[in-house]
Design an enzyme around this catalytic site. Structure first.
Site, PDB file in Angstrom:
ATOM      1  N   ASN A 211       0.845  -1.197   0.000  1.00  0.00           N
ATOM      2  CA  ASN A 211       0.000   0.000   0.000  1.00  0.00           C
ATOM      3  C   ASN A 211       0.880   1.247   0.000  1.00  0.00           C
ATOM      4  OD1 ASN A 211       0.554   0.821   2.848  1.00  0.00           O
ATOM      5  ND2 ASN A 211      -0.344  -1.192   3.220  1.00  0.00           N
ATOM      6  N   LYS A 290       8.381 -17.039 -11.104  1.00  0.00           N
ATOM      7  CA  LYS A 290       7.628 -15.877 -11.577  1.00  0.00           C
ATOM      8  C   LYS A 290       6.384 -16.339 -12.348  1.00  0.00           C
ATOM      9  CE  LYS A 290       8.159 -11.897 -14.556  1.00  0.00           C
ATOM     10  NZ  LYS A 290       8.908 -11.334 -15.659  1.00  0.00           N
ATOM     11  N   ILE A 308      -2.816  -7.663  14.194  1.00  0.00           N
ATOM     12  CA  ILE A 308      -1.774  -7.530  15.224  1.00  0.00           C
ATOM     13  C   ILE A 308      -2.282  -6.764  16.448  1.00  0.00           C
ATOM     14  CG2 ILE A 308       0.568  -6.687  15.691  1.00  0.00           C
ATOM     15  CD1 ILE A 308       1.060  -6.837  12.620  1.00  0.00           C
ATOM     16  N   LYS A 342     -11.707  -3.461  18.273  1.00  0.00           N
ATOM     17  CA  LYS A 342     -10.313  -3.858  18.520  1.00  0.00           C
ATOM     18  C   LYS A 342      -9.900  -3.613  19.978  1.00  0.00           C
ATOM     19  CE  LYS A 342      -8.896  -3.298  13.707  1.00  0.00           C
ATOM     20  NZ  LYS A 342      -7.725  -3.607  12.892  1.00  0.00           N
TER      21      LYS A 342
END
Ligand code: PMT
Length: 401
Positions: A211, A290, A308, A342
């Site tokens: 990202n 690949k 996490i 969370k």
């Protein structure tokens, strides 16, 4: 500032500018407060003030070149950098700031900056138009990100006759900043674990999913936390940044590696900040060769990565947990959902995918939420924002404990 500081060793770098004469007063003040001072002058500084002035005021040899003729008598640049408890460059010219920001080492002072591992300060002084130039501001932002503390400059009448921001801070003010550092800090001895940057999830030996995170927000927070007295461990995905001064860096690539690194250090953490943009999914299988371009369409099955921050916040002995929410819409409601789901102590929500702020840029704005309150921080330089946000984290952390 009362009484004497105990033998603080201060390395003062003086650059060429009309304000160089004020550095002589700085040496006098620092010595008056019990500091030991050694002075390094650039070549152009010596056109404004002579080394003899600084030698007389510091009571020490003044250093001007990388290679000293009398090696027996002089300290090498490595020893000089190791000797110092603090490095201050005053006045710092636009040229020296640019060299520091780029990692150039073409004279003694710029080389010392690269070698030094102690807290580093600069007090810029230059013409007001020069100070406002975007390239100078970018260099300053970069140095802040690397943990350098900036003192001033001040506004007022300049030597060239113009009026504006660019005057060297007064020696007394610089002296206070340097010696005032002995006061207990807001996160003194707190163990802080932070993640930053993106993760890379491999598809085959040459491709991965990632990202746009640059790591700048997380690195700025790590730097601000170290300056606030915390012992900082920074677990970072692949970024193009160097570890801020005083921060232990653990480099990882994938979300799984980030999880394992975090779990290694979380036991002793008092505060955990999840600033990393962790990939939510990874390819089910990583091809050893690949992938070939055979079909018109290609489907890559993905599986969820471990979350996490949730793994940390469900621990019975969890640290104070601060999460981030990066959103393209419904910023507040998605952030509040994440806060609850969370089990976080705080969440900092930021917009991503907009022209300004969020991913991979110098500035950001944050909307911070916790169960009983909220605070918004307006769009500003990430290093400035990090300091403001960290003040709030320290406040909430103390309130909770
Ligand atoms: O790096 P920069 O270019 O400076 O940009 C900064 C930033 C936009 C990346 C940063 O400010 C930010 O928002 N970081 C968190 C990005 C993110 O992953 O947000 P999220 O809403 O998807 O995740 C919510 C929280 O869960 C985050 O604290 C994240 O670290 C954590 N998480 C997410 C997934 C996962 N598998 N494990 C996690 O711990």
């Amino acid at each position: 500032m009362r009484g004497k500081t105990i033998n603080k060793k201060i390395l003062l770098g003086v650059c060429g500018g009309i304000a160089a004469y004020k550095a002589a007063e700085l040496v006098r003040l620092l010595r008056k407060h019990g500091a030991e001072v050694r002075v390094v002058m650039t070549e152009s500084a010596q056109h404004f003030v002579t080394p003899l002035t600084f030698q007389a005021l510091s009571g020490q040899q003044v250093y001007t070149t990388l290679i000293e003729n009398d090696q027996e008598q002089s300290m090498s640049h490595i020893h000089l950098a190791r000797w110092a408890d603090q490095l201050i460059i005053a006045p710092a010219t636009a040229n020296m700031i640019a060299k520091m920001a780029q990692g150039l080492a073409d004279d003694l002072l710029s080389t010392l900056y690269l070698v030094a591992e102690c807290p580093t300060f600069i007090a810029p002084a230059m013409n007001q138009a020069m100070w406002r130039k975007p390239v100078v501001q970018e260099n300053i932002a970069r140095l802040k990100l690397h943990g350098v503390e900036i003192i001033g400059p001040e506004a007022g009448q300049q030597a060239c006759g113009e009026v504006g921001l660019g005057r060297l801070s007064e020696p007394d003010q610089i002296c206070r900043r340097l010696l005032g550092n002995d006061a207990p800090k807001k996160l003194q001895n707190v163990q802080l674990l932070i993640t930053a940057g993106p993760t890379r999830e491999p598809i085959d030996p040459v491709r991965f999913i990632t990202n746009r995170s640059s790591g700048k927000m997380g690195y700025a927070l790590a730097s601000a936390a170290a300056k606030a007295g915390a012992h900082v461990t920074l677990v970072s995905g692949p970024v193009n940044l160097t570890a801020p001064v005083g921060v232990s860096l653990v480099s990882v690539e994938t979300a799984q590696q980030m999880y394992e690194a975090v779990m290694t250090y979380v036991d002793k953490a008092d505060i955990y900040i999840g600033a990393a943009a962790v990939a939510d999914y990874r390819p089910v299988t990583v091809n050893t060769h690949k992938l070939k371009k055979n079909d018109d369409n290609l489907t890559i099955p993905l599986q969820k990565n471990i979350d996490i921050i949730t793994e940390i916040s469900i621990r019975p002995d969890k640290p104070f947990v601060v999460g981030f929410a990066a959103e393209t819409d419904n910023l507040e409601s998605y952030a509040r959902q994440k806060l609850i789901q969370k089990n976080l102590d705080m969440i900092a929500a930021n917009w991503v995918g907009k022209p300004e702020g969020g991913f991979d840029c110098e500035k950001n704005a944050l909307q911070v939420y916790w169960l009983e309150g909220q605070q918004h921080f307006k769009m500003t330089d990430k290093s400035e924002l990090a300091e403001q946000f960290l003040d709030l984290i320290a406040l909430r952390f103390r309130a909770e404990r």
